[in-house]
Write an enzyme that holds these catalytic residues in place. Structure first.
Site, PDB file in Angstrom:
ATOM      1  N   CYS A 260       0.845  -1.185   0.000  1.00  0.00           N
ATOM      2  CA  CYS A 260       0.000   0.000   0.000  1.00  0.00           C
ATOM      3  C   CYS A 260       0.877   1.230   0.000  1.00  0.00           C
ATOM      4  O   CYS A 260       2.050   1.180  -0.363  1.00  0.00           O
ATOM      5  CB  CYS A 260      -0.938  -0.003   1.210  1.00  0.00           C
ATOM      6  SG  CYS A 260      -0.106   0.059   2.801  1.00  0.00           S
TER       7      CYS A 260
ATOM      8  N   ARG B  76      -4.564   0.624   0.725  1.00  0.00           N
ATOM      9  CA  ARG B  76      -4.164  -0.778   0.702  1.00  0.00           C
ATOM     10  C   ARG B  76      -4.436  -1.453  -0.636  1.00  0.00           C
ATOM     11  O   ARG B  76      -5.502  -1.316  -1.213  1.00  0.00           O
ATOM     12  CB  ARG B  76      -4.884  -1.559   1.802  1.00  0.00           C
ATOM     13  CG  ARG B  76      -4.406  -3.004   1.934  1.00  0.00           C
ATOM     14  CD  ARG B  76      -5.208  -3.781   2.945  1.00  0.00           C
ATOM     15  NE  ARG B  76      -4.714  -5.137   3.109  1.00  0.00           N
ATOM     16  CZ  ARG B  76      -5.443  -6.172   3.496  1.00  0.00           C
ATOM     17  NH1 ARG B  76      -6.730  -5.999   3.781  1.00  0.00           N
ATOM     18  NH2 ARG B  76      -4.916  -7.368   3.610  1.00  0.00           N
ATOM     19  N   LEU B  77      -3.413  -2.176  -1.118  1.00  0.00           N
ATOM     20  CA  LEU B  77      -3.553  -3.139  -2.205  1.00  0.00           C
ATOM     21  C   LEU B  77      -3.488  -4.506  -1.547  1.00  0.00           C
ATOM     22  O   LEU B  77      -2.437  -4.922  -1.046  1.00  0.00           O
ATOM     23  CB  LEU B  77      -2.422  -2.980  -3.228  1.00  0.00           C
ATOM     24  CG  LEU B  77      -2.374  -4.002  -4.369  1.00  0.00           C
ATOM     25  CD1 LEU B  77      -3.623  -3.891  -5.252  1.00  0.00           C
ATOM     26  CD2 LEU B  77      -1.117  -3.804  -5.214  1.00  0.00           C
TER      27      LEU B  77
ATOM     28  N   ILE C 182      -2.946  -8.141  -0.688  1.00  0.00           N
ATOM     29  CA  ILE C 182      -2.127  -9.232  -1.212  1.00  0.00           C
ATOM     30  C   ILE C 182      -2.179 -10.435  -0.274  1.00  0.00           C
ATOM     31  O   ILE C 182      -2.346 -11.573  -0.702  1.00  0.00           O
ATOM     32  CB  ILE C 182      -0.644  -8.791  -1.377  1.00  0.00           C
ATOM     33  CG1 ILE C 182      -0.554  -7.551  -2.276  1.00  0.00           C
ATOM     34  CG2 ILE C 182       0.200  -9.927  -1.914  1.00  0.00           C
ATOM     35  CD1 ILE C 182      -0.893  -7.785  -3.719  1.00  0.00           C
TER      36      ILE C 182
ATOM     37  N   ASN D 165       3.283  -0.364   4.932  1.00  0.00           N
ATOM     38  CA  ASN D 165       3.338  -0.550   3.480  1.00  0.00           C
ATOM     39  C   ASN D 165       4.420  -1.570   3.165  1.00  0.00           C
ATOM     40  O   ASN D 165       5.572  -1.385   3.547  1.00  0.00           O
ATOM     41  CB  ASN D 165       3.672   0.779   2.783  1.00  0.00           C
ATOM     42  CG  ASN D 165       4.075   0.587   1.326  1.00  0.00           C
ATOM     43  OD1 ASN D 165       3.613  -0.337   0.652  1.00  0.00           O
ATOM     44  ND2 ASN D 165       4.938   1.460   0.837  1.00  0.00           N
ATOM     45  N   GLY D 166       4.060  -2.652   2.471  1.00  0.00           N
ATOM     46  CA  GLY D 166       5.076  -3.598   2.055  1.00  0.00           C
ATOM     47  C   GLY D 166       4.702  -5.042   2.311  1.00  0.00           C
ATOM     48  O   GLY D 166       3.540  -5.395   2.472  1.00  0.00           O
ATOM     49  N   GLU D 167       5.738  -5.875   2.336  1.00  0.00           N
ATOM     50  CA  GLU D 167       5.581  -7.302   2.607  1.00  0.00           C
ATOM     51  C   GLU D 167       6.733  -7.764   3.494  1.00  0.00           C
ATOM     52  O   GLU D 167       7.888  -7.389   3.268  1.00  0.00           O
ATOM     53  CB  GLU D 167       5.607  -8.126   1.307  1.00  0.00           C
ATOM     54  CG  GLU D 167       4.615  -7.698   0.239  1.00  0.00           C
ATOM     55  CD  GLU D 167       3.174  -8.003   0.593  1.00  0.00           C
ATOM     56  OE1 GLU D 167       2.946  -8.759   1.568  1.00  0.00           O
ATOM     57  OE2 GLU D 167       2.270  -7.493  -0.099  1.00  0.00           O
TER      58      GLU D 167
ATOM     59  N   ASP E   9       0.939  -9.951   8.000  1.00  0.00           N
ATOM     60  CA  ASP E   9       2.314  -9.650   8.399  1.00  0.00           C
ATOM     61  C   ASP E   9       2.387  -8.345   9.181  1.00  0.00           C
ATOM     62  O   ASP E   9       3.303  -8.141   9.985  1.00  0.00           O
ATOM     63  CB  ASP E   9       3.250  -9.612   7.188  1.00  0.00           C
ATOM     64  CG  ASP E   9       2.747  -8.749   6.041  1.00  0.00           C
ATOM     65  OD1 ASP E   9       1.623  -8.221   6.130  1.00  0.00           O
ATOM     66  OD2 ASP E   9       3.473  -8.612   5.030  1.00  0.00           O
TER      67      ASP E   9
ATOM     68  N   GLY F  61      13.845  -9.691 -11.690  1.00  0.00           N
ATOM     69  CA  GLY F  61      15.259 -10.008 -11.511  1.00  0.00           C
ATOM     70  C   GLY F  61      16.062  -8.838 -10.981  1.00  0.00           C
ATOM     71  O   GLY F  61      17.298  -8.884 -10.964  1.00  0.00           O
TER      72      GLY F  61
END
Length: 633
Positions: A2, A55-56, A58, A80-82, A105, A369
């Site tokens: 997000c 928020r997106l 996931i 925000n993040g993972e 998380d 990558g």
């Protein structure tokens, strides 16, 4: 995934007014999180505080709504993040008797902080920017991930402290137009981007990777701290066979951890070494066909989709290929460049945007990558570092000066071909007899001498890289390890990662980079340098670890990189706009450039006398940003 925003106001501002401010900030970054929003607002005796997010979804699609509170409501987080190792961390906490209300998380970060404080930040493996309000300590903690994959900007005025995932949220909250930062200006016109802690704006900063802010609500003061990290990796005595096995293990583990998702996932597949290996690993980890995505150009010299087709067939993926030309991009160039909120002129941002746009039609998460070159030593500029050492040892400085003088006259490109002439000239320009050559190599827009010609004297800084040399304790970058350390805090944090973050999040697509893993980084730093660059063979250990799973010599094929033919565009569809940017009245009103020098540079490029794609494109991107932000009314 997000975007986050926050504000602290040193007065008794009403909560509805703070909500209005946060809503405006959120709306400006709705592309980062179109699924839902969240707010926290509170006032106390000393100030008012608000935190918000878009928020997106996931992970934990049903119970992961933010903000999230501790059981006693004394600590709250916006994230925000993972966090890729959140399941491992959660199991550890559960074994200590800690209970959870969600499967997200975000709650794991909160519970870790509640038990262990800021020390817990170092245990997070992921990409993130978050803010935690601790009512007990009367402090706000704002942290950014190890490599700087997720952005975090902040500013402090006499009455406010503001932070946000994107600059636009801050700029549009201030009641004044901030002036241009001299440091930001110099960095941009050397590098084509602006690395942390600077931005193009005076008194607005980007939090450095692997750092956190501690803001005291009582004293209205802030401190910036580095997040603890493992001790500097020592070179280990390890056989090449053992190093190969460990490399393969670490890469597979990282791909596995970064493929955790409750929504559809695929990979960017360019056909180069890095994306091919990531796609291969994911295909082997998945129990069904994976989705792969590549983009190419109608202009043959920029198109490399033949390589991606080979890999797609090898791993039996559902492959999606998009071929684009100038017409596909010219209508989007303005929006893409302006979305960076400051000057940014990596030409790869344009196709990356279109690839993200096409990919988002099929999946919500894409593995990339990115980071493979920094982690495993894959850039051509690392060759130049080795060449500089050999060249300066053999060729006397007086002879080099003569060679360099004549090369400027003889090695003139008239179009954006980037062939042998371009590469030889780049090498000769970077040769440096005092050991500072690498700082010139990474100066993709202008060398120090070139910038002296373009900017007015009052804007110039003698050594714009001095603070980075001090941060790294490295006056001269001389070894491959040195080059990679410089790139980690400059080109990776300031160039590569913002490019991918902004262009993908414009399309509400989350990109994850398995090579950007602390364990892999520490491991490659512990290896002998000739495991990374063996003679002139770049990324040697990575390619050797996986070559048995690819067609013979496939990983040794050269790849041009993910650029765009912007030199041609500047002479054609963008010509009229570029000519406007060198009109004398505009340049005089800006009072930044030496008018004769910048006009000559642009005219020679437009007239085909001398190709200066990188220098002119950086000027074009700056002027587009300047016009939009300072002259749009």
């Amino acid at each position: 995934m997000c975007g986050i925003n926050g504000i602290i106001i040193k007065d008794d501002t009403k909560e509805r007014d703070i909500k209005a401010i946060l809503s405006k900030m959120n709306n400006l970054i709705i592309h980062r999180g179109p699924d839902e929003d969240g707010f926290f607002i509170e006032s106390n005796n000393s100030c008012s505080i608000g935190m918000a997010m878009r928020r997106l979804s996931i992970i934990d699609l049903t119970s992961g709504k933010q903000p999230i509170y501790t059981d006693d409501k004394q600590i709250v987080i916006i994230f925000n993040g993972e966090i890729y190792n959140y399941r491992v961390l959660k199991s550890k906490l559960e074994s200590e008797g800690i209970k959870f209300k969600t499967t997200s998380d975000t709650e794991v970060i909160l519970k870790l902080y509640e038990k262990y404080g800021v020390e817990s930040f170092q245990w997070l493996d992921g990409m993130f920017a978050f803010s935690i309000y601790d009512k007990i300590q009367n402090k706000v903690f704002i942290a950014r991930d190890y490599f700087g994959e997720k952005p975090l900007y902040y500013t402090q005025t006499e009455t406010q402290f503001i932070w946000a995932s994107e600059l636009k949220s801050i700029i549009n909250t201030l009641d004044y137009s901030p002036s241009i930062s001299k440091s930001g200006l110099n960095l941009y016109f050397r590098l084509t981007y602006i690395p942390a802690p600077h931005t193009i704006y005076e008194n607005i900063y980007k939090l450095e990777a692997n750092h956190y802010i501690s803001y005291n609500l009582i004293t209205n003061s802030l401190e910036i701290h580095k997040i603890n990290e493992s001790a500097k990796a020592k070179k280990q005595d390890i056989s090449f066979a053992a190093a190969k096995a460990k490399t393969k293990e670490l890469v597979y583990n990282s791909v596995t951890s970064r493929s955790i998702s409750d929504v559809a996932l695929g990979t960017f597949l360019s056909g180069g070494v890095d994306s091919s290996i990531i796609s291969l690993c994911l295909s082997q980890e998945s129990d069904k066909k994976i989705e792969t995505f590549s983009i190419g150009f109608k202009k043959a010299t920029y198109d490399e989709t033949d390589k991606s087709r080979v890999i797609a067939k090898l791993i039996n993926s559902n492959h999606h290929e998009f071929i684009i030309d100038e017409d596909d991009l010219k209508d989007n160039i303005h929006d893409i460049l302006i979305n960076f909120d400051e000057p940014f002129s990596d030409t790869a941002s344009l196709p990356t945007y279109l690839l993200s746009q096409k990919t988002r039609q099929h999946v919500t998460v894409a593995l990339t990558g990115d980071g493979g070159d920094e982690v495993f030593g894959g850039y051509n500029k690392y060759y130049i570092g080795k060449m500089n050492e050999k060249y300066t040892r053999i060729i006397p400085k007086t002879i080099h000066s003569s060679v360099h003088f004549w090369s400027k006259k003889l090695l003139i490109n008239k179009d954006d071909s980037r062939g042998k002439k371009f590469k030889i000239k780049k090498l000769l320009n970077a040769i440096n007899y005092n050991g500072n050559f690498y700082w010139d190599i990474i100066s993709l827009a202008n060398t120090k001498i070139e910038l002296t010609e373009l900017l007015k004297p009052e804007f110039l800084i003698e050594d714009i890289f001095e603070e980075y040399k001090n941060t790294l304790n490295m006056e001269k970058a001389e070894s491959l390890t040195d080059f990679r350390q410089v790139d980690k805090i400059l080109s990776l944090e300031g160039g590569m990662l913002p490019k991918v973050d902004r262009t993908s999040m414009m399309n509400s697509l989350e990109c994850r980079a398995p090579f950007l893993n602390k364990d892999i980084w520490d491991f490659t730093n512990s290896l002998p340098e000739n495991y990374l660059m063996h003679g002139w063979n770049k990324k040697y250990i990575l390619k050797e670890s996986f070559k048995d799973q690819f067609p013979e010599n496939f990983l040794e094929k050269s790849k041009s990189g993910f650029g765009s033919p912007t030199g041609d565009w500047l002479r054609q569809s963008l010509r009229k706009e570029l000519e406007h940017y060198i009109e004398p009245e505009l340049l005089k009103s800006q009072n930044i450039f030496n008018i004769e020098a910048i006009t000559t540079l642009v005219r020679n490029h437009l007239d085909g006398k001398k190709d200066s794609t990188f220098r002119v494109w950086s000027f074009y991107c700056f002027q587009k940003w300047y016009t939009f932000n300072y002259l749009k009314d």
